[in-house]
Every structure is written in structure tokens, then in C-alpha cells.
Design an enzyme around this catalytic site. Structure first.
Site, PDB file in Angstrom:
ATOM      1  N   SER A   1       0.922  -1.149   0.047  1.00 17.15           N
ATOM      2  CA  SER A   1       0.067   0.262   0.028  1.00 17.15           C
ATOM      3  C   SER A   1       0.850   1.456   0.147  1.00 17.15           C
ATOM      4  O   SER A   1       2.106   1.030  -0.324  1.00 17.15           O
ATOM      5  CB  SER A   1      -0.931   0.038   1.268  1.00 17.15           C
ATOM      6  OG  SER A   1      -1.998   0.983   1.198  1.00 17.15           O
ATOM      7  N   ASN A   2       0.411   2.431   0.289  1.00 19.69           N
ATOM      8  CA  ASN A   2       1.217   3.737   0.625  1.00 19.69           C
ATOM      9  C   ASN A   2       0.610   4.412   1.556  1.00 19.69           C
ATOM     10  O   ASN A   2      -0.392   3.987   2.469  1.00 19.69           O
ATOM     11  CB  ASN A   2       0.906   4.402  -0.748  1.00 19.69           C
ATOM     12  CG  ASN A   2      -0.412   4.633  -1.037  1.00 19.69           C
ATOM     13  OD1 ASN A   2      -1.265   5.390  -0.183  1.00 19.69           O
ATOM     14  ND2 ASN A   2      -0.947   4.155  -2.216  1.00 19.69           N
TER      15      ASN A   2
END
Ligand code: C5P
Length: 213
Positions: A26-27
């Protein structure tokens, strides 16, 4: 644009792409900018459809929230709503890639030893897919987070993804982009106009941005 009774679709937050049942890619997106835009549009009497990746901030009031995890789920949800929308604001930080094979259960390190290679494949570009098929009366807003040659890269994005407006965050600049409560952006319009906005709280910036639609 007068937002009263307009249908506004907003994507926000990160997407997560599962590696196995307990791990993901993810981020650092928190969803703050997209959620602030949703709240601002709602206060201008728009019907707001917020398609959100996993975030830990409160849901805006009086907004229809669709919770998704992966880019593919976000893509499917956007496309199921697109026909009735007047305005799209794509502020989600969509993962560009996802693991090609998802393992069920939990990957065992004993099985892979010292090195584990995860093959990634490209996710669909949601913004581009809407740009390719949108009607003339649908207004499309994209975001860009650029660390190199920001204006030219954002202009390219505006054209390639057939947007009406790109909101440019500049990475590595204080008070811009992911996480914080403040943001500094430039608005790049299809007709070539560029508006440089001062650093503002995301909640105030949201109102400033929607003034320019
Ligand atoms: O190409 P790039 O990821 O920099 O473009 C950013 C813009 O495109 C943002 O508006 C983001 O929400 C959107 N995007 C998308 N689907 C993707 C990648 C980006 O909607 N797979």
C-alpha cells in the site's frame, strides 16, 4: 460550477493489494484531502459518492461512502456509478501494481528461505478509464504527485488522462501531499491556465478548490 444537486464522485485514500491473507502492498495516503473535498462538496449541496480505500479518519456527514480495498474494487465501484455523475474527483492514491498471484493463508518463510520474489502486475488506471469515455458534460479532476519536473509532468497527465483539471501536489515539499493537515497545490486547467494556491489547511483548501470547478 454550482454544485447544488450535482452528483459528485470522489475517490480517496490508498488502495491495498494483498500478497496473502495477512500482508499487503500500500502507501501512506490518509484520505484527508479526498474526505475534505467530500465534506466541502456536501456543504455546497452536492450529492456526494465517496469511494474510499482503507483509512482511519471519520466519515464525512451526509455522504454515501463505499468502502473498498483494492484498485480493482475501486475501479468496479467507480464504473458502476459513473453514468449518473456530473463531476469526478480522483484523489485516491491508487497502487500502481498488485501481486500477480495471491497466496491463500499466510506465506511461510520456511518455504521460501532467505529470498522471496513477488511478481507484480499493473493495476487498471481508474482516472484514465473515466477520461477515455466521459461525456462533455462530465467534469473530471485528477491529482498528481510529482517529484521531478512537476508542471510538465502534470500537464502531460492532464492530456493523457483527458482531465479538465489536474491538482498538482509537489512531493518532498513541506506542507504538500500525504499525511499532514496542510497542503500546497497548483491547479492546472485544460485551457492552459495555472493557479498557484498558497499553503492551506486541507479543510479550507477543499472549499477553495471546489470554487474553481
Ligand atoms: O499516473 P498517476 O498515478 O500519477 O496519476 C494520479 C492520478 O490518477 C490521481 O488522480 C489518481 O487518483 C489517479 N489514478 C487512478 N488509478 C490508478 C492510478 C492513478 O485513478 N491506477
Amino acid at each position: 460550477m454550482d454544485l447544488r444537486n450535482k452528483n459528485v464522485l470522489i475517490t480517496a485514500g490508498p488502495t491495498i493489494e494483498k500478497i496473502d491473507d495477512v500482508r499487503f502492498i500500500s502507501n501512506f495516503s490518509t484520505g484527508k484531502m479526498g474526505y475534505a473535498l467530500a465534506q466541502a462538496a456536501e456543504q455546497e449541496a452536492a450529492n456526494v459518492f465517496l469511494i474510499s480505500g482503507p483509512v482511519s479518519i471519520p466519515k464525512p456527514n451526509n455522504v454515501k461512502v463505499f468502502e473498498v480495498e483494492s484498485a480493482q474494487e475501486m475501479f468496479d465501484q467507480v464504473h458502476s456509478l459513473k453514468e449518473d455523475m456530473d463531476l469526478f474527483i480522483m484523489s485516491a492514491a491508487v497502487s500502481d501494481y498488485r501481486p500477480k498471484n495471491k497466496h491463500s493463508g499466510k506465506i511461510k518463510k520456511e518455504y521460501f528461505g532467505d529470498n522471496l520474489t513477488i511478481e507484480l502486475e499493473k493495476n487498471p488506471d481508474i482516472l484514465k478509464s473515466i477520461g477515455e469515455n466521459k461525456r462533455d458534460n462530465q467534469f473530471l479532476v485528477g491529482f498528481a504527485l510529482e517529484s521531478q519536473d512537476p508542471i510538465n509532468n502534470a500537464k502531460r497527465k492532464l492530456i493523457n488522462k483527458n482531465c479538465d483539471l489536474i491538482i498538482l501536489n509537489t512531493a518532498n515539499t513541506k506542507d504538500s501531499g500525504f499525511g499532514g493537515d496542510y497542503n500546497t497545490v497548483k491547479l492546472l486547467f485544460k485551457n492552459g491556465n495555472i493557479i498557484d494556491l498558497p499553503t492551506m489547511k486541507k479543510s479550507d483548501l477543499a472549499f477553495e478548490i471546489i470554487e474553481h470547478f
